[in-house]
Design a protein around this motif. Structure first.
Motif: not given
Length: 327
Positions: A214-225
Motif C-alpha cells: 500500500e502506497p502512502s502518498n495517495l491522498t492530498a494531505d497525507g490523511s488516511p485513504l
C-alpha cells in the motif's frame, strides 16, 4: 510478487502475500443502516478538467486513431508511431507499464462490448494494438485485461455512451476531489507515475488495506485513504468465485454529477482481481443501493466483467451485505 505501482519504485520485488478482504467468513446482516449518511449539501459548481487534462488533445487524438484503425495493417507499431508523434507522454506511460506486468496481473478480464448493446466501446483494431504495445495477448471474443481497457482503452475510445464518454472519469477530477486524492494522481498523464499504475495502487489500497504494497502518498494531505463503504458480496451457487462491489461516499461533494466512488472486483480463494472504479451519479447510486440487500438472487457479471465460471446469463446465488466499517 510485490506490486510497485508509483513512479520511482522498483517493479517485481518479493513480498509476503497480503490478506484478502472478508476472509472466509460470512458477514452478518447489519442492524444499523448499511450506508453512512451522504452530505446534505452539494456544491452547484461543476468540476472542470484540470489544466493538464485540458491540454491533452484527446478528442482529436481519438478521432485520428479510430480513423487509422480502419486501415488494413493497423497494429502496435502504427499506434506507437502515431503516439510518438502526437502524444509521447501517453506512449511513455504504456511502455513503462509494459515493463511491470504485475500491474496488469492485478486486474481481471473485461468485455469491450457496451452493456445492453452489441457494439464495441474501443475500436477492436485499436484495442488489439494497445494490447500489443503493452505486451499483452490480443483480445479474445472482445474480452481483454480490465486494467488496460478501463484506462488507456477508455482514454482512446470515441464511443459516446448514455453516460457520456468513458474517458471522462480520467479527464475530470471527480474521483480525485471526492476521495481527497493527491491532485494529478488520476490524470490521463499523471504528475507522477502512470495512470494504470496509480489506479492499481488505489484499488490495492481499497481492497487490501494495510498490505506491504500500500502506497502512502495517495491522498492530498497525507490523511488516511477513504475506503469505508458498504460492500455487496455476491456468491453464485455453482462457483466459489465471489463478486465484490463497494460504494465509498465522497467526503468532498464538490460535484452534482457524482456522490460516491464504486470499486468492483472478484475473488476466488486467495486470488483477488480488480475490475473497475468510477464515480457514481446520484440516480445510478439510488439504483445500486436498492440492490444492497441480503438474500437469494440471480448473480450475474457486473460492469462488463468477464468472470471465470460465471456466464452472462448468471446463476442462482446469494447476496450478502457487509456494512461500512469505521475508517
Amino acid at each position: 510478487m510485490r506490486i510497485r505501482l508509483i513512479m520511482g519504485k522498483t517493479c517485481g520485488e518479493e513480498a509476503p502475500a497480503a490478506p484478502l478482504p472478508f476472509g472466509g467468513e460470512t458477514p452478518q446482516s447489519p442492524s444499523l443502516a448499511i450506508f453512512p449518511p451522504f452530505p446534505a449539501r452539494v456544491d452547484k459548481s461543476e468540476p472542470c478538467a484540470s489544466d493538464e487534462a485540458m491540454l491533452l488533445p484527446l478528442p482529436s487524438l481519438t478521432r485520428r486513431l479510430n480513423a487509422m484503425a480502419e486501415e488494413p495493417g493497423f497494429g502496435a507499431e502504427a499506434l506507437r508511431a502515431e503516439l510518438q508523434r502526437s502524444h509521447p507522454a501517453m506512449l511513455n506511460q504504456i511502455l513503462e507499464d509494459a515493463e511491470c506486468p504485475e500491474r496488469f496481473a492485478a486486474w481481471g478480464k473485461s468485455s469491450n462490448l457496451e452493456r445492453d448493446a452489441d457494439r464495441e466501446l474501443v475500436h477492436p483494431a485499436l484495442l488489439c494494438a494497445l494490447c500489443g504495445l503493452a505486451g499483452l495477448e490480443p483480445p479474445h471474443n472482445s474480452v481483454t485485461n480490465a486494467g488496460l481497457l478501463h484506462t488507456y482503452g477508455y482514454l482512446l475510445s470515441n464511443r459516446r455512451t448514455p453516460f457520456g464518454f468513458k474517458r471522462e472519469r480520467w479527464t475530470q477530477p471527480v474521483l480525485e476531489t471526492g476521495l481527497n486524492l493527491r491532485p494529478g494522481l488520476l490524470l490521463p498523464v499523471p504528475r507522477s507515475g502512470t495512470l494504470l499504475g496509480n489506479v492499481t495502487a488505489l484499488c490495492q489500497a481499497v481492497w487490501k488495506p494495510g498490505s506491504a504494497d500500500e502506497p502512502s502518498n495517495l491522498t492530498a494531505d497525507g490523511s488516511p485513504l477513504l475506503r469505508s463503504g458498504a460492500t455487496l458480496i455476491e456468491q453464485p451457487e455453482t462457483s466459489s468465485v465471489r463478486l465484490l462491489t463497494r460504494l465509498i461516499p465522497f467526503a468532498n461533494p464538490k460535484t452534482r454529477t457524482a456522490r460516491a466512488a464504486l470499486f468492483h472486483a472478484w475473488e476466488k480463494g486467495e486470488n483477488l482481481q480488480f475490475i473497475t472504479v468510477f464515480p457514481v451519479a446520484p440516480a445510478a447510486l439510488e439504483k445500486l443501493k436498492a440492490q444492497f440487500q441480503n438474500g437469494p438472487s440471480l448473480v450475474k457479471p457486473r460492469f462488463n466483467s468477464a468472470i471465470p465460471g460465471l456466464g452472462p446469463e448468471g446463476d442462482p446465488g446469494q447476496r450478502i451485505v457487509a456494512p461500512a466499517t469505521p475508517p
